[in-house]
Scaffold this motif. Structure first.
Motif, PDB file in Angstrom:
ATOM      1  N   SER A 101      -3.370   2.344  10.802  1.00 33.99           N
ATOM      2  CA  SER A 101      -3.488   3.093   9.496  1.00 33.99           C
ATOM      3  C   SER A 101      -4.684   4.012   9.590  1.00 33.99           C
ATOM      4  O   SER A 101      -4.973   4.629  10.907  1.00 33.99           O
ATOM      5  CB  SER A 101      -4.334   1.874   8.542  1.00 33.99           C
ATOM      6  OG  SER A 101      -5.598   1.527   8.843  1.00 33.99           O
TER       7      SER A 101
ATOM      8  N   CYS B  46      -0.352  -6.268   4.818  1.00 36.15           N
ATOM      9  CA  CYS B  46      -0.211  -5.040   4.003  1.00 36.15           C
ATOM     10  C   CYS B  46       0.794  -4.223   4.606  1.00 36.15           C
ATOM     11  O   CYS B  46       1.188  -4.120   5.895  1.00 36.15           O
ATOM     12  CB  CYS B  46      -1.607  -4.340   3.903  1.00 36.15           C
ATOM     13  SG  CYS B  46      -1.441  -2.724   2.879  1.00 36.15           S
TER      14      CYS B  46
ATOM     15  N   LEU C  13      -5.564  -1.746   1.459  1.00 35.59           N
ATOM     16  CA  LEU C  13      -5.689  -2.027   2.571  1.00 35.59           C
ATOM     17  C   LEU C  13      -6.937  -2.623   3.301  1.00 35.59           C
ATOM     18  O   LEU C  13      -6.865  -3.517   3.679  1.00 35.59           O
ATOM     19  CB  LEU C  13      -5.428  -0.596   3.401  1.00 35.59           C
ATOM     20  CG  LEU C  13      -5.269  -0.706   4.905  1.00 35.59           C
ATOM     21  CD1 LEU C  13      -4.496  -1.671   5.540  1.00 35.59           C
ATOM     22  CD2 LEU C  13      -5.085   0.803   5.601  1.00 35.59           C
TER      23      LEU C  13
ATOM     24  N   SER D 252       0.825  -1.161  -0.046  1.00 33.02           N
ATOM     25  CA  SER D 252       0.132   0.193   0.057  1.00 33.02           C
ATOM     26  C   SER D 252       0.937   1.346  -0.117  1.00 33.02           C
ATOM     27  O   SER D 252       2.056   1.194  -0.575  1.00 33.02           O
ATOM     28  CB  SER D 252      -0.937   0.187   1.255  1.00 33.02           C
ATOM     29  OG  SER D 252      -1.887   1.059   1.224  1.00 33.02           O
TER      30      SER D 252
ATOM     31  N   TYR E  74      -1.366  -3.728   8.947  1.00 32.80           N
ATOM     32  CA  TYR E  74      -0.857  -2.964   8.399  1.00 32.80           C
ATOM     33  C   TYR E  74       0.478  -2.621   9.054  1.00 32.80           C
ATOM     34  O   TYR E  74       0.740  -2.098  10.010  1.00 32.80           O
ATOM     35  CB  TYR E  74      -1.744  -1.564   8.232  1.00 32.80           C
ATOM     36  CG  TYR E  74      -1.137  -0.410   7.668  1.00 32.80           C
ATOM     37  CD1 TYR E  74      -0.786  -0.705   6.060  1.00 32.80           C
ATOM     38  CD2 TYR E  74      -0.732   0.633   8.130  1.00 32.80           C
ATOM     39  CE1 TYR E  74      -0.292   0.758   5.175  1.00 32.80           C
ATOM     40  CE2 TYR E  74      -0.305   1.894   7.376  1.00 32.80           C
ATOM     41  CZ  TYR E  74      -0.076   1.802   6.218  1.00 32.80           C
ATOM     42  OH  TYR E  74       0.411   2.925   5.386  1.00 32.80           O
TER      43      TYR E  74
END
Length: 411
Positions: free
Chosen positions: A328, A258, A239, A201, A319
Motif C-alpha cells: 500500500s 483489506c 486500511l 478499501s 492489503y
C-alpha cells in the motif's frame, strides 16, 4: 448482383493495409480489456453452512460477492439501506442460482432456488443506532458469524451535510460505521472456527491527506475536505484500522484483511460523479470506462478469494489487489499512525455510542415477537396510517349515532 459478387471474388485483402490495421486494433483492445479485468478468484472452495454478512449486497460489487458466496453454500445476509432493493436482490440471487442447479431426480418437485439461503436485513450506515440494532438482531438469531464483508460505501457525497451522529458522511459510512459493526460482531466472529473480517478499501487511499494529531479528522479546526479527498481519507482509515485490528486479534481464530476492487464501472458510486453530469460527457467517457475499468463481477473476485480460500487461513493484516498481496502507500504502512487512528476511533465512538450489544435483550424481543424499534416506514407513512385510523374511528362514531337516531325514531 452479379457485379457485386464479382467484386468480392476479385477483391484482394492484401492490397490494402486497412484489414491489418483493423485486426491489430481489435487485438490491442482485447488485450487491454483482458489485462484491466484483473485476476479471477483462483479457487472454487465451498463454504457450506457458513454465515456470511455482506453490507451493500443489493447491487454492484456487493451483489456479485453475495451471489458467488451463496453459490458456494454460504448462508448470506444482505445488509442494505434500501430493504426493498435488498429483497429483490436476494430473490434474483436465489432464482439465478436455482436455474444453474440441476434437479436431483426427474420426479423432484422441489424448487432448486429454495436450496439457497439469502435474505435481506435493514442497515443504514449513516446511523450508528441502526448499526447497533442490526448487530443485536444478528447476534440474537445466530450462534456465530463466519465472514463479515464490509463492502458498502459512498463517494462524491455532500461533505457539508453531516450524518445524524454528527460525522462527515464519507468518514462514517466508509469507516466509522463498518468499524463499529465489526467490533459489535467480534464475539460472534470469535465463535467461528475460522472467522474472517474483510474491509473494502480503494486505490484512492494513496492520495489521502491525514494529520497525525487528528487522523480521524474530527477536530473543529480540521480542514474541510472536498468529496474526493474525504473519500480517499476514509479509505486510508479503513486500511490503517485493518492493520491495527489484525494486531489486536493476533492469536485468535479471526483474521482481518483489506482489499481494493480496482477501478469498477457499473455501480451506483458514480451517480454523483462529474463523469455522469451530462449525456455528452457520458458518451465520451463510457467507451474508455468500458476499456480501462472492471465490471462489478471482476471487481468482486479479490473479496471472494479472501472469504473462501483456506490458504489464507493464517494471513491477516494485509492489503490485497487482484487476489494477491500488494504494498500500500507509505502512510498505509505506518504502525504508529494506525495505532493513533485506532485509539482515537475507539474514543470517539465511545463518546457517542456503546461498543457492546445486549444480546439477551434482542433475544427476548425475537422470542416475544416484538416489533423492531427501528420500524421501517416510508416518508409520511406513519402520518397517513394515523389519519386513516382517525377517519375510520370518525366513520364508526357517525354510524353509531345514526343507528341510535333510527332506534329512537322507531320507538
Amino acid at each position: 448482383m452479379e457485379r457485386l459478387l464479382t467484386m468480392f471474388e476479385e477483391a484482394d485483402p492484401f492490397s490494402t493495409w486497412w484489414p491489418t490495421i483493423a485486426a491489430l486494433t481489435v487485438g490491442i483492445v482485447i488485450t487491454v480489456r483482458t489485462l484491466m479485468s484483473g485476476q479471477r478468484c483462483p479457487n472454487d472452495n465451498q463454504i457450506k453452512e457458513q454465515i456470511v454478512v455482506v453490507t451493500g449486497g443489493n447491487s454492484g460489487i456487493g451483489f456479485e460477492i453475495a451471489q458467488a458466496l451463496a453459490g458456494r453454500g454460504g448462508r448470506i445476509i444482505l445488509a442494505c439501506r434500501n430493504l426493498q432493493a435488498g429483497e429483490r436482490a436476494a430473490a434474483i440471487i436465489k432464482r439465478e442460482l436455482g436455474c444453474r442447479t440441476p434437479l436431483t431426480s426427474p420426479d423432484d418437485d422441489d424448487n432448486p432456488a429454495d436450496r439457497y439461503f439469502v435474505e435481506a436485513r435493514y442497515l443504514d450506515l449513516c446511523s450508528l443506532r441502526s448499526v447497533h440494532h442490526f448487530a443485536g438482531q444478528l447476534m440474537a438469531e445466530f450462534e456465530r458469524i463466519d465472514v463479515l464483508v464490509n463492502n458498502a460505501g459512498v463517494v462524491f457525497a455532500n461533505t457539508q451535510v453531516p450524518t445524524e451522529d454528527g460525522f462527515e458522511r464519507h468518514s462514517q459510512v466508509n469507516y466509522l460505521a463498518p468499524f463499529l459493526l465489526t467490533h459489535l460482531l467480534l464475539p460472534h466472529l470469535r465463535r467461528s472456527e475460522q472467522g474472517r473480517i474483510l474491509f473494502v478499501s480503494a486505490h484512492a487511499h494513496q492520495g489521502a491527506k491525514i494529520d497525525f494529531d487528528d487522523p480521524l479528522n474530527v477536530g473543529t479546526w480540521s480542514v474541510k475536505f472536498h468529496a474526493r479527498e474525504a473519500f480517499a481519507h476514509s479509505k486510508l482509515c479503513v486500511l490503517l484500522a485493518t492493520r491495527w485490528l489484525a494486531r489486536e486479534l493476533k492469536g485468535t481464530s479471526v483474521t482481518v484483511n483489506c482489499c481494493t476492487p480496482g477501478l469498477v464501472r457499473g455501480t451506483r458510486h458514480f451517480r454523483n460523479s462529474p463523469l455522469m453530469s451530462s449525456i455528452c460527457v457520458k458518451a465520451v467517457t463510457y467507451p474508455w470506462m468500458w476499456l480501462f475499468m472492471k465490471n462489478a463481477f471482476e471487481g468482486a473476485q479479490c473479496a471472494i478469494r479472501l472469504a473462501t480460500d483456506p490458504q489464507l487461513k493464517e494471513v491477516t493484516g494485509e492489503y490485497f489487489n487482484d487476489c494477491e498481496i500488494v504494498e500500500s502507500s507509505e502512510m498505509g504502512q505506518d504502525k504508529e499512525l494506525a495505532k493513533k487512528l485506532y485509539m482515537q476511533t475507539i474514543k470517539t465512538l465511545e463518546s457517542v455510542t456503546k461498543l457492546t450489544v445486549d444480546r439477551e435483550a434482542y433475544g427476548m424481543d425475537l422470542e416475544l415477537g416484538m416489533e423492531s424499534e427501528l420500524r421501517l416506514e416510508a416518508p409520511g407513512e406513519a402520518e397517513t396510517e394515523t389519519e386513516t385510523n382517525q377517519a375510520v374511528e370518525l366513520d364508526e362514531g357517525q354510524r353509531e349515532k345514526e343507528e341510535q337516531k333510527q332506534g329512537q325514531s322507531l320507538e
